[in-house]
Design a protein around this motif. Structure first.
Motif, PDB file in Angstrom:
ATOM      1  N   LEU A  73     -12.916  18.341 -10.048  1.00  0.00           N
ATOM      2  CA  LEU A  73     -13.397  17.622  -8.868  1.00  0.00           C
ATOM      3  C   LEU A  73     -12.306  17.689  -7.813  1.00  0.00           C
ATOM      4  N   LYS A  74     -12.648  18.236  -6.657  1.00  0.00           N
ATOM      5  CA  LYS A  74     -11.680  18.434  -5.573  1.00  0.00           C
ATOM      6  C   LYS A  74     -12.000  17.434  -4.463  1.00  0.00           C
ATOM      7  N   ILE A  75     -11.002  16.609  -4.095  1.00  0.00           N
ATOM      8  CA  ILE A  75     -11.194  15.554  -3.106  1.00  0.00           C
ATOM      9  C   ILE A  75     -10.288  15.831  -1.906  1.00  0.00           C
ATOM     10  N   ASP A  76     -10.854  15.781  -0.728  1.00  0.00           N
ATOM     11  CA  ASP A  76     -10.084  15.974   0.498  1.00  0.00           C
ATOM     12  C   ASP A  76      -9.369  14.662   0.832  1.00  0.00           C
ATOM     13  N   VAL A  77      -8.014  14.675   0.733  1.00  0.00           N
ATOM     14  CA  VAL A  77      -7.220  13.461   0.987  1.00  0.00           C
ATOM     15  C   VAL A  77      -6.367  13.643   2.240  1.00  0.00           C
ATOM     16  N   SER A  78      -6.827  14.469   3.128  1.00  0.00           N
ATOM     17  CA  SER A  78      -6.031  14.746   4.330  1.00  0.00           C
ATOM     18  C   SER A  78      -5.777  13.479   5.137  1.00  0.00           C
ATOM     19  N   GLU A  79      -6.826  12.669   5.299  1.00  0.00           N
ATOM     20  CA  GLU A  79      -6.670  11.446   6.088  1.00  0.00           C
ATOM     21  C   GLU A  79      -5.654  10.503   5.449  1.00  0.00           C
ATOM     22  N   ARG A  80      -5.664  10.409   4.119  1.00  0.00           N
ATOM     23  CA  ARG A  80      -4.693   9.538   3.458  1.00  0.00           C
ATOM     24  C   ARG A  80      -3.277  10.033   3.674  1.00  0.00           C
ATOM     25  N   ARG A  81      -3.078  11.343   3.608  1.00  0.00           N
ATOM     26  CA  ARG A  81      -1.742  11.888   3.820  1.00  0.00           C
ATOM     27  C   ARG A  81      -1.260  11.643   5.246  1.00  0.00           C
ATOM     28  N   LEU A  82      -2.178  11.743   6.212  1.00  0.00           N
ATOM     29  CA  LEU A  82      -1.792  11.452   7.596  1.00  0.00           C
ATOM     30  C   LEU A  82      -1.376   9.994   7.735  1.00  0.00           C
ATOM     31  N   ALA A  83      -2.120   9.118   7.029  1.00  0.00           N
ATOM     32  CA  ALA A  83      -1.785   7.689   7.086  1.00  0.00           C
ATOM     33  C   ALA A  83      -0.407   7.435   6.486  1.00  0.00           C
ATOM     34  N   GLU A  84      -0.083   8.145   5.408  1.00  0.00           N
ATOM     35  CA  GLU A  84       1.231   7.977   4.789  1.00  0.00           C
ATOM     36  C   GLU A  84       2.349   8.421   5.724  1.00  0.00           C
ATOM     37  N   GLU A  85       2.096   9.472   6.458  1.00  0.00           N
ATOM     38  CA  GLU A  85       3.113   9.960   7.399  1.00  0.00           C
ATOM     39  C   GLU A  85       3.358   8.966   8.520  1.00  0.00           C
ATOM     40  N   LYS A  86       2.316   8.223   8.865  1.00  0.00           N
ATOM     41  CA  LYS A  86       2.462   7.275   9.964  1.00  0.00           C
ATOM     42  C   LYS A  86       3.140   5.972   9.541  1.00  0.00           C
ATOM     43  N   ILE A  87       3.293   5.763   8.232  1.00  0.00           N
ATOM     44  CA  ILE A  87       3.861   4.488   7.758  1.00  0.00           C
ATOM     45  C   ILE A  87       5.260   4.267   8.322  1.00  0.00           C
ATOM     46  N   GLU A 110       6.546   5.554  10.975  1.00  0.00           N
ATOM     47  CA  GLU A 110       6.507   5.357  12.418  1.00  0.00           C
ATOM     48  C   GLU A 110       6.142   3.915  12.765  1.00  0.00           C
ATOM     49  N   GLN A 111       5.412   3.294  11.893  1.00  0.00           N
ATOM     50  CA  GLN A 111       4.950   1.933  12.169  1.00  0.00           C
ATOM     51  C   GLN A 111       5.851   0.866  11.542  1.00  0.00           C
ATOM     52  N   ALA A 112       7.002   1.291  10.985  1.00  0.00           N
ATOM     53  CA  ALA A 112       7.870   0.346  10.273  1.00  0.00           C
ATOM     54  C   ALA A 112       8.316  -0.809  11.163  1.00  0.00           C
ATOM     55  N   GLU A 113       8.644  -0.519  12.410  1.00  0.00           N
ATOM     56  CA  GLU A 113       9.112  -1.582  13.295  1.00  0.00           C
ATOM     57  C   GLU A 113       7.997  -2.571  13.607  1.00  0.00           C
ATOM     58  N   LEU A 114       6.787  -2.053  13.707  1.00  0.00           N
ATOM     59  CA  LEU A 114       5.665  -2.946  14.002  1.00  0.00           C
ATOM     60  C   LEU A 114       5.362  -3.859  12.809  1.00  0.00           C
ATOM     61  N   ILE A 115       5.334  -3.278  11.606  1.00  0.00           N
ATOM     62  CA  ILE A 115       4.995  -4.092  10.436  1.00  0.00           C
ATOM     63  C   ILE A 115       6.130  -5.017  10.042  1.00  0.00           C
ATOM     64  N   ASP A 116       7.313  -4.781  10.641  1.00  0.00           N
ATOM     65  CA  ASP A 116       8.435  -5.687  10.363  1.00  0.00           C
ATOM     66  C   ASP A 116       8.127  -7.094  10.864  1.00  0.00           C
ATOM     67  N   GLN A 117       7.160  -7.207  11.784  1.00  0.00           N
ATOM     68  CA  GLN A 117       6.788  -8.516  12.313  1.00  0.00           C
ATOM     69  C   GLN A 117       5.728  -9.207  11.456  1.00  0.00           C
ATOM     70  N   ALA A 118       5.215  -8.529  10.460  1.00  0.00           N
ATOM     71  CA  ALA A 118       4.146  -9.108   9.636  1.00  0.00           C
ATOM     72  C   ALA A 118       4.673 -10.245   8.781  1.00  0.00           C
ATOM     73  N   ARG A 119       3.800 -11.202   8.473  1.00  0.00           N
ATOM     74  CA  ARG A 119       4.173 -12.326   7.615  1.00  0.00           C
ATOM     75  C   ARG A 119       4.255 -11.897   6.153  1.00  0.00           C
ATOM     76  N   ASP A 120       3.546 -10.819   5.785  1.00  0.00           N
ATOM     77  CA  ASP A 120       3.617 -10.330   4.412  1.00  0.00           C
ATOM     78  C   ASP A 120       4.959  -9.660   4.160  1.00  0.00           C
ATOM     79  N   ALA A 121       5.355  -9.641   2.885  1.00  0.00           N
ATOM     80  CA  ALA A 121       6.547  -8.901   2.492  1.00  0.00           C
ATOM     81  C   ALA A 121       6.167  -7.442   2.338  1.00  0.00           C
ATOM     82  N   ILE A 122       6.835  -6.560   3.098  1.00  0.00           N
ATOM     83  CA  ILE A 122       6.553  -5.126   3.033  1.00  0.00           C
ATOM     84  C   ILE A 122       7.817  -4.427   2.569  1.00  0.00           C
ATOM     85  N   LEU A 123       7.686  -3.721   1.444  1.00  0.00           N
ATOM     86  CA  LEU A 123       8.823  -3.043   0.842  1.00  0.00           C
ATOM     87  C   LEU A 123       8.496  -1.571   0.667  1.00  0.00           C
ATOM     88  N   VAL A 124       9.529  -0.723   0.783  1.00  0.00           N
ATOM     89  CA  VAL A 124       9.429   0.670   0.376  1.00  0.00           C
ATOM     90  C   VAL A 124      10.491   0.880  -0.684  1.00  0.00           C
TER      91      VAL A 124
END
Length: 773
Positions: free
Chosen positions: A257-271, A273-287
């Motif tokens: 079964l072959k699944i196209d995950v291109s959109e997910r990979r693009l989202a991962e690449e943007k993470i 770039e968005q680190a400064e924005l999510i730094d303001q979130a109330r949730d704990a965000i860790l990498v």
């Protein structure tokens, strides 16, 4: 040969104009054990009609008939019943003609001069027909399965593919063209064409991984790589396949079964770039790295956990949150991340201050271009307060369910107490030893208290509250002291002491009794090896300064009841928790954790408070403060005079509880009444019809199966309108709908004593309406 295993006789059609030949065939097959029924025909019309009716399992035909011939019959049979075996049994058929018949569809031919081969020919023909039917069924099922597979392949957005290893070809579902733009054609693609679609940088990794799995005999393969679309661009795909082996454990096919995950990979690449924005979130965000070492820590994490970014970076989350002892959930998380790339669940984690927080965690595995794990993105929300509210709600639901259960068991408890209470009164009237009388008095006190408790339970279940009365607490203390002295182990020395002229209090005796009994049971459990248990009362005036030192304390005049033990004491860290609902230091099967919380709730409802004084190993004191009443306690009641006896009146007692019937009969007969009993409304009516003129009074329960008390009373009144009725019923929910129908009649509420029963009977017989509660 054994008999044919068919459940019903086989249907054979014989085309024959000679009755003797037919009889020969019939007898030969019957002798061989074939269970069959014969239809014999001679003409074309009759033969065609039988074929049209279907249900024929075998055709036996002569070759030459006066008005018909075998070849025409064979042609008709192949047209109307193509799956039915056809055997020629003829004396005129030659070898060349026989071969021709076989070419035209005959199953076999047998010469009449050698009839002994007919039986085996019939057996072989039937077996061949069954095998053909099974093969056709299997082919039909296979065709249906193939159609279902094609429907599924068209319905999903993912691409189903199959590599036929012996043919070295690859088939892909119809949506392969939709997803990636390539046309595969009816015959699919060659293996080289299929692998050429993989990005050159990924191709060797994919080929070596798949080849290694085939060589090692593995079953499941997966990988992420880039696949070239028809327009030349590349899609990121997640490919997962299973290896299918033949019986010799040789790889035969690979289905994937072959699944196209291109959109997910693009989202991962943007993470990132968005680190400064999510730094303001109330949730704990860790990498984190795949080894759970923290590489990114936002301000939300600082707020929830307390560690600064500098303190957290480089630390392992297992050491930071779990002190090196991670829960089993993280093994599940690691497995889910490896197989699915994500995991979600709740965890109990430690903060910098040592406080435990409950977090809802969502983890995503990020892979590099080679498909290797690169990092973990973890987002955690603090749900501690939400979980606490949820737990409180569930506890409240459990308490609500107790109210539902209470009303359900009250009816049975009332019926159980009636024979006990009357029996105690009857036994007290007989000759007893001093110890026996003391024991009966204890039983009497306990059963009366149980009856009161049922009333309190019903009030709780209905959401109402009983009326408080003046209570002389020293009497309550003496009762509890006597109960525990009689029932607690002899290794526990029970003592009680009442203050002189102790102040009365306003309260509910049963609830206060429950508080003292709960405290005494806890004291007993704290002294498994024995010790001293004391109950005493004292009049106390609490000043404002003293009240400030006691949780919930208020200045004023109080009657203080102290329960003191010499047990194990309470640990300091538990003193603030002991009144919390469901908190308990006892094993799960020894306590519910509701005892002390119930005690505090009851005392709070009495406008009082509880003080606890305890040290580990030095025992515990519970001081219960109850506001002193402004009115005096009522004087002790004068013992009732001797109960009146009957004059032989006949009383019919109706109740579905045999124990209640037996004890009421004994009690009434002791006071010179004649007693008839009935275990149901129908039995009561039957008895009343036979002796209606002799019966002076009917005592009936209300909540009875099949025919309730209200219906029974109506029927009795139709037979004799002037019959006197005394209703004996509980005040529980089972009887509540019926009480309104009989409220014009005297009612004796269960559970009742012997005295209640006798006096109510006397009152009704004297035409006095009495309701005894």
């Amino acid at each position: 040969m054994g008999p044919e295993p068919a459940k019903s006789p086989l249907q054979f059609l014989h085309l024959e104009d000679n009755a003797t030949d037919h009889l020969l065939v019939q007898e030969m097959l019957a002798a061989d054990g074939l269970d069959c029924e014969w239809q014999i025909v001679e003409t074309r019309e009759a033969f065609q009609k039988k074929l049209s009716e279907h249900g024929v399992h075998l055709i036996v035909s002569d070759f030459s008939l006066p008005s018909f011939d075998g070849m025409t019959a064979l042609a008709l049979a192949r047209k109307l019943a193509p799956q039915t075996p056809f055997i020629f049994f003829s004396g005129t058929i030659g070898e060349e003609v026989a071969v021709e018949t076989l070419k035209n569809g005959a199953t076999d031919y047998v010469i009449k001069q050698r009839p002994q081969r007919l039986v085996s020919a019939v057996r072989n023909a039937l077996n061949s027909a069954r095998e053909l039917a099974r093969r056709l069924q299997a082919e039909s099922e296979l065709q249906k399965a193939g159609e279902r597979f094609r429907i599924i392949a068209r319905a999903t957005n993912d691409v189903i593919w199959e590599w036929n290893i012996p043919a070295n070809s690859v088939w892909a579902g119809e949506n392969f063209s939709t997803a990636f733009g390539h046309k595969t054609g009816a015959t699919g693609m060659t293996l080289d064409e299929w692998f050429d679609l993989i990005h050159p940088d990924d191709k060797n990794r994919v080929l070596s991984g798949l080849s290694g799995l085939l060589a090692s005999g593995g079953r499941v393969w997966w990988s992420e790589y880039r696949l070239r679309r028809a327009d030349g661009s590349y899609a990121h795909v997640y490919d997962r396949a299973s290896i299918v082996f033949d019986q010799a454990r040789k790889a035969k096919r690979v289905v994937g079964l072959k699944i196209d995950v291109s959109e997910r990979r693009l989202a991962e690449e943007k993470i990132r770039e968005q680190a400064e924005l999510i730094d303001q979130a109330r949730d704990a965000i860790l990498v984190c790295t795949p080894e759970w070492k923290i590489t990114f820590w936002n301000r939300g994490a600082e707020t929830i956990y307390g560690w600064s970014r500098a303190e957290a970076l480089g630390k392992n989350t297992h050491d930071l949150f779990f002190q090196g002892n991670p829960p089993a959930q993280l093994d599940e998380a690691a497995k889910s991340l490896e197989e699915h790339g994500e995991w979600m669940g709740s965890l109990h984690e430690r903060t910098k201050s040592g406080r435990i927080v409950i977090v809802q965690t969502r983890a995503t595995l990020i892979r590099d271009e080679q498909g290797q794990p690169k990092s973990l993105l973890i987002i955690s929300s603090d749900i501690t307060e939400h979980k606490q509210l949820e737990e409180q709600f569930l506890r409240a639901q459990r308490l609500d369910s107790l109210g539902v259960l209470v009303s359900g068991i009250a009816h049975d408890l009332n019926n159980t107490l009636v024979p006990i209470m009357i029996g105690i009164d009857v036994l007290q009237g007989e000759q007893q030893s001093t110890d026996g009388l003391a024991m009966l008095q204890t039983m009497r006190t306990c059963t009366r208290r149980s009856a009161e408790m049922i009333k309190q339970m019903l009030a709780f279940a209905r959401g109402g509250e009983a009326n408080k009365i003046i209570v002389q607490a020293d009497r309550l203390v003496k009762e509890v002291s006597k109960i525990i002295s009689d029932t607690f182990p002899k290794s526990i020395n029970c003592q009680s002491r009442a203050a002189q002229d102790s102040w009365p209090v306003m309260g509910l005796p049963t609830q206060l009794y429950q508080v003292l009994l709960n405290l005494c049971v806890n004291a007993r459990d704290a002294m498994p090896q024995g010790g001293n248990l004391q109950l005493f009362t004292e009049n106390v005036t609490v000043s404002a300064s003293q009240a400030a030192l006691i949780q919930g304390g208020k200045p004023g005049n109080y009657l203080c009841i102290t329960v003191s033990d010499t047990g194990t004491g309470i640990a300091p860290e538990n003193l603030e928790k002991i009144f919390q609902p469901f908190f308990s230091t006892k094993p799960a099967d020894k306590g519910t954790g509701l005892g002390l919380s119930t005690c505090r709730s009851i005392i709070n409802n009495h406008d009082g408070f509880i003080q606890v004084i305890s040290q580990p190993g030095a025992g515990t004191q519970f001081k219960v403060y109850l506001p002193a009443a402004s009115v005096k306690a009522p004087a002790p009641t004068v013992p009732p005079p001797v109960l009146p006896t009957g004059r032989g009146e006949c009383i019919l007692v109706v109740d579905d509880e045999q124990s209640t019937l037996a004890i009421m009969r004994a009690a009434l007969e002791n006071y010179n009444y004649t007693v008839l009993t009935a275990a149901s409304g129908a039995e009561a009516i039957s008895c009343f019809l036979n002796r209606s003129s002799a019966i002076h009074l009917v005592i009936t329960d209300l909540a009875m199966p099949f025919m309730n008390g209200s219906e029974t009373i109506s029927s009795l009144k139709k037979i004799r309108p002037d019959i006197k009725i005394l209703v004996a019923s509980g005040a529980d929910d089972a009887a509540a709908p019926l009480l309104d129908r009989v409220k014009h009649l005297p009612i004796l509420f269960k559970p009742f004593t012997n005295e209640n029963l006798i006096r109510s009977v006397q009152a009704v017989l004297e035409q006095t309406t009495a309701v005894t509660k």
